[in-house]
Enzyme design. Structure first.
Site, PDB file in Angstrom:
ATOM      1  N   CYS A   2       1.590   0.322 -15.568  1.00 30.38           N
ATOM      2  CA  CYS A   2       1.337  -0.025 -16.955  1.00 30.38           C
ATOM      3  C   CYS A   2       0.432  -1.237 -16.981  1.00 30.38           C
ATOM      4  O   CYS A   2       0.627  -2.199 -16.259  1.00 30.38           O
ATOM      5  CB  CYS A   2       2.593  -0.333 -17.772  1.00 30.38           C
ATOM      6  N   ARG A  27      -3.656   1.449 -13.579  1.00 29.95           N
ATOM      7  CA  ARG A  27      -2.232   1.116 -13.531  1.00 29.95           C
ATOM      8  C   ARG A  27      -1.363   2.201 -14.160  1.00 29.95           C
ATOM      9  O   ARG A  27      -0.130   2.121 -14.108  1.00 29.95           O
ATOM     10  CB  ARG A  27      -1.973  -0.194 -14.247  1.00 29.95           C
ATOM     11  N   TRP A  74       2.318   4.016 -17.468  1.00 28.32           N
ATOM     12  CA  TRP A  74       2.821   4.858 -16.387  1.00 28.32           C
ATOM     13  C   TRP A  74       4.298   5.039 -16.701  1.00 28.32           C
ATOM     14  O   TRP A  74       5.076   4.069 -16.660  1.00 28.32           O
ATOM     15  CB  TRP A  74       2.630   4.187 -15.026  1.00 28.32           C
ATOM     16  N   ASN A  98       5.129  -4.146 -19.313  1.00 28.04           N
ATOM     17  CA  ASN A  98       5.003  -3.582 -17.968  1.00 28.04           C
ATOM     18  C   ASN A  98       6.250  -3.996 -17.220  1.00 28.04           C
ATOM     19  O   ASN A  98       6.549  -5.190 -17.135  1.00 28.04           O
ATOM     20  CB  ASN A  98       3.735  -4.152 -17.308  1.00 28.04           C
ATOM     21  N   GLY A  99       7.004  -3.016 -16.671  1.00 32.46           N
ATOM     22  CA  GLY A  99       8.228  -3.350 -15.941  1.00 32.46           C
ATOM     23  C   GLY A  99       9.373  -2.484 -16.427  1.00 32.46           C
ATOM     24  O   GLY A  99       9.154  -1.447 -17.061  1.00 32.46           O
ATOM     25  N   GLU A 478      -1.255   8.941   7.542  1.00 32.48           N
ATOM     26  CA  GLU A 478      -2.169   8.523   6.468  1.00 32.48           C
ATOM     27  C   GLU A 478      -3.029   9.703   5.997  1.00 32.48           C
ATOM     28  O   GLU A 478      -3.250   9.885   4.793  1.00 32.48           O
ATOM     29  CB  GLU A 478      -3.033   7.353   6.964  1.00 32.48           C
ATOM     30  N   LYS A 482      -2.970  10.985   2.203  1.00 35.68           N
ATOM     31  CA  LYS A 482      -4.191  11.036   1.388  1.00 35.68           C
ATOM     32  C   LYS A 482      -4.395  12.444   0.843  1.00 35.68           C
ATOM     33  O   LYS A 482      -4.697  12.629  -0.330  1.00 35.68           O
ATOM     34  CB  LYS A 482      -5.365  10.612   2.264  1.00 35.68           C
ATOM     35  N   GLU A 485      -1.720  13.361  -1.897  1.00 34.63           N
ATOM     36  CA  GLU A 485      -1.725  12.633  -3.174  1.00 34.63           C
ATOM     37  C   GLU A 485      -2.899  13.011  -4.079  1.00 34.63           C
ATOM     38  O   GLU A 485      -2.781  12.926  -5.293  1.00 34.63           O
ATOM     39  CB  GLU A 485      -1.633  11.120  -2.982  1.00 34.63           C
ATOM     40  N   HIS A 501       9.804  19.422  18.724  1.00 32.33           N
ATOM     41  CA  HIS A 501      11.206  19.117  18.438  1.00 32.33           C
ATOM     42  C   HIS A 501      11.615  19.604  17.055  1.00 32.33           C
ATOM     43  O   HIS A 501      12.610  19.130  16.499  1.00 32.33           O
ATOM     44  CB  HIS A 501      11.452  17.609  18.597  1.00 32.33           C
ATOM     45  N   LYS A 601      -1.938   2.945  -9.613  1.00 31.54           N
ATOM     46  CA  LYS A 601      -2.486   2.154  -8.510  1.00 31.54           C
ATOM     47  C   LYS A 601      -1.579   1.005  -8.109  1.00 31.54           C
ATOM     48  O   LYS A 601      -1.380   0.729  -6.947  1.00 31.54           O
ATOM     49  CB  LYS A 601      -3.851   1.622  -8.955  1.00 31.54           C
TER      50      LYS A 601
HETATM   51  C1  F6R Z   1      -1.960   5.640  -1.119  1.00 31.12           C
HETATM   52  C2  F6R Z   1      -1.771   4.361  -1.762  1.00 31.12           C
HETATM   53  C3  F6R Z   1      -0.401   3.821  -1.867  1.00 31.12           C
HETATM   54  C4  F6R Z   1      -0.402   2.292  -1.693  1.00 31.12           C
HETATM   55  C5  F6R Z   1       1.002   1.726  -1.936  1.00 31.12           C
HETATM   56  C6  F6R Z   1       1.055   0.236  -1.684  1.00 31.12           C
HETATM   57  O1  F6R Z   1      -3.315   6.004  -1.092  1.00 31.12           O
HETATM   58  O2  F6R Z   1      -2.704   3.750  -2.215  1.00 31.12           O
HETATM   59  O3  F6R Z   1       0.468   4.417  -0.960  1.00 31.12           O
HETATM   60  O4  F6R Z   1      -0.838   1.997  -0.408  1.00 31.12           O
HETATM   61  O5  F6R Z   1       1.386   1.987  -3.248  1.00 31.12           O
HETATM   62  O6  F6R Z   1       0.197  -0.449  -2.535  1.00 31.12           O
HETATM   63  P1  F6R Z   1      -0.264  -1.906  -2.229  1.00 31.12           P
HETATM   64  O7  F6R Z   1      -1.094  -1.889  -0.985  1.00 31.12           O
HETATM   65  O8  F6R Z   1      -1.045  -2.318  -3.420  1.00 31.12           O
HETATM   66  O9  F6R Z   1       0.973  -2.739  -2.023  1.00 31.12           O
END
Ligand code: F6R
Length: 606
Positions: A2, A27, A74, A98-99, A478, A482, A485, A501, A601
């Protein structure tokens, strides 16, 4: 999660709020809304979905006024809907939040019993009704807000706007970030400085528990006990071009392409011309460190996992890596000599921040590796190491990850230097290798047309596996993260030796298996695991280098050859094909690459 914004302006505020919300849309984008006070009258407009829907609504149904607040959501409590969109309002007050208000159910019951009519399923609406109760008791807006805040439990950044008050906003911070921007006869409030960047560079960050009474004449700050406090005004320089797409179709594409240049910036920041590593703020005394605890979430967690290989191998220091949401409630002992390191692109991730505070309470020295230098995690650290990636807007982290890796690699090398576990020539060679990474990343980017072609095939899959061994194992995780998501294809990463396994049962000729295998000392082992997959009809995409392709490329479904890279830093380079595959797969599937469904984000709720 948010984004919130507020403006006491000297002209119409609705377009300014919408512009600021655009910069906060990373956000959350479940709904958006604004409220203004116009000639004393409080009114609002709200729309479900992306901000563009609110902009469209405002064309047909404009909102006048020079004072206003705005929100991009969000969803936490209640589905994305108009009723649940912020600002929430009671008769004479509107709030954006926000929260999470953790005691909202009890408050809501109490307020309903007093006759309050609720319209939404949100926790936030209780805040508006509570403030209204105090206004009805005859309290002035400031006292009403204060009494409201006293009743709230949980985490919040809150902004109040009142009917009849054209020159007042009240902001409060507990757990979620908030910044006040100072203009000339205008004042601003935002979740971060990026939102306010084109409006002002003069920023005051609220400290934990702070409230701000904001009028056009300025802001007064108070701590959580209501005592007046001085908060510094800082001049924050944000390069606006880094917040634009710059001709790319998506921010993610731009951020992938930026990696050679931003990594070059980061390396120049930390490596002197004579080739020595220089950590800011007196650095870290690794001779007094006996183990590291590294804590983070998501992609940042996977950067920590990669760093574990480097720090253990180069500096002989044991490293524990923890997911922040688990670490904070497990209450782990922190033995003497532990260095606690927190890694976060945004610097605002609620769980990582809580884990940091847990360690700070135990009188630990706190080191963080962050992208946003003014973030809560950076400001609450004893030593913050910036990764200098520039604003990362796309929800999926790309340049944030590789710049985290570069800085963590430098930390590993510095630890090795101080502890004498690497001789000087070897150390110098590793530093030179690291300095050569931007050029190598450019060469990796040149493989994009081939990656794109493979991604078109991948987009047909419903399940994908990633395999890696050694430091390529976190990268397999990773790559899978990626891909899932942004393309919504189910993907899992495994240590290649672990496949037999259990997970090998998933392999058949419909499941592409992406093997990340530079021609290193573990190559033969990984190739054996790859053969096990192929023997069971698996479709292998081998991501390797020219030597690897020559030795093992025959008979695989697809082979993608990367440029040569020093073995130690291969995870940095191999991140790029993983990112490009995910990106082009998502583009082929037509998903919303920069703002994938259900995500945001900056994860400021736990
Ligand atoms: C995946 C991604 C998330 C962030 C995670 C931590 O592409 O971006 O998994 O890595 O939410 O976010 P930060 O680094 O901002 O603490």
């Amino acid at each position: 999660m948010c984004g919130i914004v507020g403006v006491l302006g000297d002209h119409e505020v609705a377009p300014i709020l919408v512009e600021a919300l655009k910069r906060l849309e990373y956000r959350g984008y479940d709904s958006a809304g604004i409220a203004t006070v116009n000639a004393g009258r409080l009114d609002r407009r709200r729309a479900v979905g992306k901000l563009v829907n609110l902009s469209d609504l405002l064309v047909h149904d404009p909102l006048a006024g020079k004072s206003g607040i705005g929100h991009t959501r969000w969803a936490t409590h209640g589905a994305p809907s108009i009723a649940n969109a912020h600002p929430h309002r009671a008769r004479r007050v509107a709030v954006v939040h926000n929260g999470i208000i953790e005691n909202f159910r009890a408050l809501r019951d109490e307020l309903v019993a007093q006759g309050a009519g609720f319209e939404s399923d949100t926790d936030t609406e209780t805040v508006a009704h509570l403030a209204q109760v105090f206004l009805d008791q005859g309290l002035a807006p400031r006292e009403a807000a204060e009494r409201t805040l006293e009743r709230l439990e949980g985490a919040f950044a809150l902004l109040f706007l009142f009917e009849g008050e054209d020159d007042l906003m009240i902001a409060a911070r507990k757990g979620s970030p908030l910044a006040v921007g100072h203009g000339e006869g205008e004042m601003f409030v935002g979740s971060d400085a990026i939102a306010l960047a084109p409006l002002t560079h003069r920023i005051t960050y609220l400290e934990e528990g702070d409230r701000a009474i904001v009028t056009r004449a300025g802001a007064q700050f108070f701590d959580d006990q209501g005592r007046p406090v001085n908060r510094e005004i800082r001049t924050i320089e944000i390069d606006a071009t880094r917040v634009e797409k710059g001709g790319y179709k998506h921010f993610m594409a731009k951020e992938i392409a930026e990696q050679p240049s931003v990594m070059g910036d980061a390396l120049r920041h930390y490596i002197s011309e004579s080739g020595e590593i220089v950590l800011p703020g007196g650095g870290i005394d690794f001779t007094r460190v006996s183990r590291l605890t590294m804590v983070a979430c998501g992609t940042a967690y996977l950067a920590c996992m990669t760093a574990k290989y480097w720090i253990e191998q180069l500096a002989g220091l044991p490293v524990d890596v923890d997911i922040a949401s688990e670490f904070r409630y497990r209450e782990p002992p922190i033995p003497e000599g532990t260095l606690a390191v927190f890694v976060s692109q945004s610097g605002e991730t609620a769980d990582t921040l809580a884990a940091l505070r847990y360690c700070a309470d135990k009188a630990q020295r706190i080191v963080s590796v962050v992208n946003v230098p003014e973030s809560s995690i950076a400001r609450e650290s004893d030593l913050a190491l910036p990764i200098l990636a520039g604003a990362e807007i796309s929800v999926a982290s790309t340049k944030g990850f590789t710049c985290q890796l570069a800085v963590l690699a430098l930390v590993a090398l510095e630890a090795a230097r101080q502890r004498g576990t690497l001789d000087a020539p070897t150390l110098a060679r590793h530093i030179e290798d690291l300095r050569s990474m931007p050029g190598r990343l450019n060469a990796a980017l040149a493989t994009e047309p081939r990656t794109e072609a493979i991604a078109r095939l991948l987009s047909e899959a419903t399940d994908v596996l990633f395999l890696g061994r050694g430091a390529m194992y976190p990268l397999a995780l990773e790559g899978a993260l990626k891909l899932k998501e942004i393309s919504y294809i189910h993907a899992e990463g495994y240590a290649s030796g672990e496949l037999k396994h259990g997970p090998i049962a998933l392999v058949d000729n419909t499941v592409p298996v992406i093997v990340l295998a530079p021609h290193d000392r573990l190559f033969d082992k990984t190739v054996s695991n790859m053969q096990e997959v192929m023997a069971r009809g698996g479709k292998v995409l081998l991501v390797t280098d020219a030597r690897g392709a020559a030795e093992a490329g025959e008979g695989v479904w697809q082979c993608l050859a990367m440029p040569e890279v020093p073995e130690l830093f291969a995870p940095i380079l191999y991140a790029l094909p993983a990112q490009m595959l995910a990106y082009h797969t998502a583009v082929a599937k037509g998903t919303d690459v920069d703002q994938p469904r259900n995500l945001a984000k900056s994860v400021t709720v736990e």
